[in-house]
Design a protein around this motif. Structure first.
Motif, short mmCIF file in Angstrom:
data_model
loop_
_atom_site.label_atom_id
_atom_site.label_comp_id
_atom_site.label_asym_id
_atom_site.label_seq_id
_atom_site.Cartn_x
_atom_site.Cartn_y
_atom_site.Cartn_z
N ALA A 151 -7.66 6.12 -5.24
CA ALA A 151 -7.90 5.01 -4.31
C ALA A 151 -9.10 4.14 -4.69
O ALA A 151 -9.07 2.93 -4.54
CB ALA A 151 -8.09 5.54 -2.89
N ALA A 152 -10.20 4.77 -5.15
CA ALA A 152 -11.43 4.01 -5.44
C ALA A 152 -12.21 4.72 -6.54
O ALA A 152 -13.14 5.48 -6.26
CB ALA A 152 -12.28 3.89 -4.17
N SER A 212 0.10 3.87 -2.87
CA SER A 212 -1.23 4.48 -2.81
C SER A 212 -1.32 5.47 -1.67
O SER A 212 -1.91 6.55 -1.81
CB SER A 212 -2.30 3.38 -2.65
N ILE A 213 -0.75 5.11 -0.53
CA ILE A 213 -0.81 6.01 0.62
C ILE A 213 -0.12 7.32 0.31
O ILE A 213 -0.62 8.41 0.61
CB ILE A 213 -0.19 5.33 1.85
N ARG A 264 0.80 -1.21 0.00
CA ARG A 264 0.00 0.00 0.00
C ARG A 264 0.83 1.27 0.00
O ARG A 264 0.31 2.36 -0.03
CB ARG A 264 -0.90 0.02 1.24
N LEU A 307 -8.34 12.05 -4.62
CA LEU A 307 -8.19 10.92 -3.72
C LEU A 307 -9.06 9.75 -4.18
O LEU A 307 -8.63 8.59 -4.17
CB LEU A 307 -8.56 11.35 -2.30
N THR A 334 -2.17 9.59 -1.91
CA THR A 334 -3.41 10.15 -1.38
C THR A 334 -3.22 11.01 -0.14
O THR A 334 -4.13 11.75 0.23
CB THR A 334 -4.38 9.00 -1.02
N MET A 378 -9.72 0.62 0.43
CA MET A 378 -8.35 0.29 0.07
C MET A 378 -7.73 -0.62 1.14
O MET A 378 -7.00 -1.57 0.83
CB MET A 378 -7.53 1.57 -0.08
N ALA A 392 -13.09 5.48 0.46
CA ALA A 392 -12.05 5.01 -0.47
C ALA A 392 -10.85 4.48 0.31
O ALA A 392 -10.29 3.42 -0.02
CB ALA A 392 -11.63 6.14 -1.39
N VAL A 393 -10.44 5.21 1.34
CA VAL A 393 -9.31 4.75 2.17
C VAL A 393 -9.67 3.45 2.88
O VAL A 393 -8.86 2.51 2.96
CB VAL A 393 -8.93 5.85 3.18
#
Length: 739
Positions: free
Chosen positions: A449-450, A87-88, A84, A445, A91, A490, A486-487
């Motif tokens: 993420a989504a 991605s982290i 991850r 974001l 975002t 994820m 989304a977070v």
């Protein structure tokens, strides 16, 4: 060893407290009409801000004891770091911008409250609202990165959607008594059937937009599942589709329908593979919802409980079974003809649903719309008002405080019906830029993420450009909730994925360094300052909420007592708690002698210098005093702040007539003539305004601005007063000469 376990055990406790706070905020928003009325939020905000301060303190203490440098580091804790990490990092910047924009808007409203604004009460309300939004963002992102708590956030999201949806549908069926869940109208331009579903929000347009948000979130979630889900999982995913679609159609919100279509169309070119799953997932629920809509629309949304519940349950079950069957056919990769047949049936379902709905509302869609043209008037007048303070605006609730003075037609509209214009009026270009940064950060974001959550986000951003969705606190909570979802999703995806094996020694070393225990160390000084500042801000907002709540509570108590003394005491106490409330000021002034009332009204105008109610009350008081010049100033001022109010214009002329008659009886002939002449001039201006509106067609004369019979009668009486004053003056002159 034991101490370390205890300290580590505090972290999930804090996360669960934060999740409980988020769930409480969602439940309160549902029960309190979407947080539309600020006075209904005060009691909740008192508790909310204290709880936020406690969560922030505990979070920083836990991070300090674990040796972390900040709260954001918690997002990585316990997750698959190597999986991850990218991605982290992508975002985190968006989350910082999102939170920073919310804090900037909060600070702008605080500046307006301190330096003065068009309405101190409105600015205080917006300050408390944005305090809620900023603190909600902090709390929801505090627990979104945790695996277990993230599931609670997802469940709470669906709980809010189903609560809003099912309560509205049960109100239609006559099972749940919600007096204002259905909005009735005789105007064909407002509703084809004469009844529209508003649910707990009590406003069909915003209710429709919110239902579109939850519907698209479910549709794209189902379409985005690549693996074949189990029957139970597929059932749970598709369960809410029919009620969301039915509630959306029953709202009869053209803007919500169009926003949903545009939001889906904007994402599909980016994710073309989702087109077929979307068609198959939504065909049966939308077709069943269209059938229910036609049945209930013909009945004016008034059905007996038992037949209504049977129709609702039967169509829901049929839509669910048909939807599961179509999705299974679409996922059947072995037989191409089976998939083609399923897609064909899905297309037939969408076509039938669209035809059934459009045939019923086509006149309202293709015909001239009074609501659209009215919005055009709002926007033109709002642009002129925004030009008066383009950079920082004029504080909270600017449109509601000023529209009566600047409106070009006698329309009714205390909301500007455009969230972006509303922000521009309140906070100018600076506030609008901060809002744009919040939306861009949230969109970025979601895209990272989504992406499946972008359509519901776009619905809110698009529909708020044509309606006052942002006046509902619930809408802002949903806007901030979506990136947190989304977070959270994820994190759930990281759980489902197999753990990555280190490909080399350096990767293993990095993973160990991230997850290894660290010795406790002190926070840096800036971190301590930030923690203290945030806690102080939350406690200050809680104290402000206490004052606002006590003020409105005492005001309501004063309306229930019967004795004059008790009411006066309660109103005075209410004003001591909240000196900004114009309603309390007006009510108390009517309980006081003329001199004290005039002094109170004049001193209170510093909190609302353009409040039409305060200026009118002061004008009425001064008309009873023996000072025509001062009275005329405030009369003209109050009429300028409420141009198209024919009731006030008639009462002003009546007051001037009574003043002139009293002066004539006292022998003050010249002053009586001045009073009569002033009344005649105000009548002339009144007639000119009415003629001007009639020439323009009177299309938006919602306030029924006209020349009344009382105005015609007053004209003759003023002329009689002038004649009587002239006769008195003529008789007085010979007497004085003879003397």
């Amino acid at each position: 060893m034991c101490r370390g376990k205890i300290e580590y055990g505090w972290e999930p406790v804090v996360n669960y407290i934060a999740a409980a706070a988020v769930i409480g905020a969602g439940a309160a928003a549902c029960l309190l009409r979407g947080f539309f009325f600020a006075e209904e939020m005060y009691a909740f905000l008192v508790v909310w801000f204290v709880l936020c301060a406690v969560i922030i303190v505990l979070k920083f203490v836990v991070a300090h004891r674990k040796g972390n440098k900040g709260v954001s580091g918690n997002v990585l804790a316990g997750d698959s770091v190597l999986q991850r990490k990218g991605s982290i990092r992508r975002t985190q910047g968006a989350r910082v911008v999102l939170l920073g924009g919310s804090v900037l808007i909060l600070a702008l409203y605080a500046i307006h409250l301190l330096r003065g604004s068009i309405s101190a009460q409105g600015t205080m309300n917006e300050l408390l609202r944005w305090g809620l939004y900023a603190s909600f963002a902090v709390v929801v992102y505090t627990c979104a990165g945790n695996r277990q708590v993230g599931r609670l956030l997802i469940a709470a999201w669906h709980g809010v959607g189903m609560t809003l949806c099912l309560t509205a549908l049960l109100a239609v069926c006559g099972v749940l008594p919600l007096p204002f869940a259905i909005a009735y109208s005789n105007a064909s331009g407002v509703s084809v059937t004469g009844a529209r579903l508003g649910g707990l929000l009590e406003y069909p347009n915003t209710f429709g937009a919110v239902m579109a948000v939850f519907l698209l979130e479910r549709l794209f979630s189902i379409a985005g599942v690549s693996a074949k889900p189990s029957t139970r999982s597929a059932l749970l995913r598709q369960l809410p589709l029919f009620p969301y679609a039915a509630a959306l159609l029953l709202s009869e919100s053209r803007g919500a329908w169009l926003a949903a279509a545009c939001a889906a169309a904007a994402v599909l070119p980016w994710k073309r593979r989702l087109l077929a799953p979307l068609l198959t997932a939504g065909a049966a629920p939308v077709a069943a919802a269209a059938l229910l809509y036609r049945q209930l629309a013909h009945a004016g949304l008034a059905v007996e409980p038992l037949p209504g519940l049977l129709a609702l349950a039967g169509l829901w079950a049929g839509a669910l079974l048909a939807g599961l069957w179509l999705c299974r056919r679409q996922r059947c990769a072995a037989a191409g003809w089976t998939r083609a047949a399923g897609l064909a049936l899905a297309a037939v379902g969408w076509t039938a649903a669209g035809t059934a709905v459009l045939l019923h509302v086509h006149a309202r869609i293709i015909g001239p719309s009074s609501t659209v043209s009215a919005r055009g008037l709002f926007y033109r007048d709002a642009w002129k008002l925004a030009a008066e303070a383009p950079w920082l605006g004029r504080g909270g609730e600017t449109w509601a405080s000023a529209y009566l003075a600047i409106q070009s037609h006698p329309y009714v509209g205390s909301q500007v019906h455009n969230g972006y214009l509303d922000i521009l009026l309140n906070l100018g270009i600076v506030g609008l830029t901060a809002t744009a940064l919040i939306l861009l950060a949230a969109g970025w974001l979601l895209a990272m993420a989504a992406p499946q959550l972008l359509p519901p986000f776009l619905v809110l951003t698009l529909h708020s450009a044509v309606d006052f969705d942002w006046s509902y606190g619930l809408v802002w909570l949903l806007l901030l909730w979506l990136p947190a979802l989304a977070v959270a999703e994820m994190g759930q995806t990281a759980i489902a994925a197999p753990p990555l094996k280190p490909v080399n020694q350096s990767a293993f070393t990095y993973s160990y360094q991230i997850n290894r225990p660290t010795a406790p160390r002190r926070f840096s000084y800036p971190s301590q300052v930030v923690a203290a500042a945030v806690c102080c801000a939350c406690l200050s907002l809680s104290l402000l909420s206490v004052h606002a709540y006590r003020g409105i509570d005492l005001y309501r108590q004063a309306g229930q007592v019967t004795t004059f003394t008790e009411r006066t005491v309660l109103l005075q106490k209410s004003l001591d708690w909240n000196p900004y409330a114009p309603g309390t000021i007006v009510a108390l002034s009517r309980m006081l002698p003329t001199g004290q009332a005039t002094s109170l009204l004049q001193s209170s105008l510093k909190y609302a210098p353009e409040d039409a109610a305060l200026s009118w009350e002061l004008a009425e008081r001064l008309m009873r005093e023996d000072n025509l010049g001062v009275a005329l100033y405030w009369i003209r001022r109050s009429l300028q702040l409420d141009v198209y109010n024919y009731v006030k214009r008639v009462r002003v002329v009546e007051g001037l007539l009574a003043m002139g008659q009293g002066r004539l009886a006292a022998g003050r002939v010249g002053e009586a003539q001045n009073s009569a002449a002033a009344g005649m001039e105000l009548l002339r201006q009144y007639r000119l305004l009415v003629e001007q509106e009639n020439i323009r067609g009177g299309r938006h004369n919602d306030r029924h601005f006209r020349v009344t019979e009382e105005a015609d009668s007053l004209d003759w009486r003023l002329r009689g007063l002038l004649i009587a004053a002239g006769d008195s003056e003529g008789k007085a002159k010979p007497l004085s000469l003879a003397h």
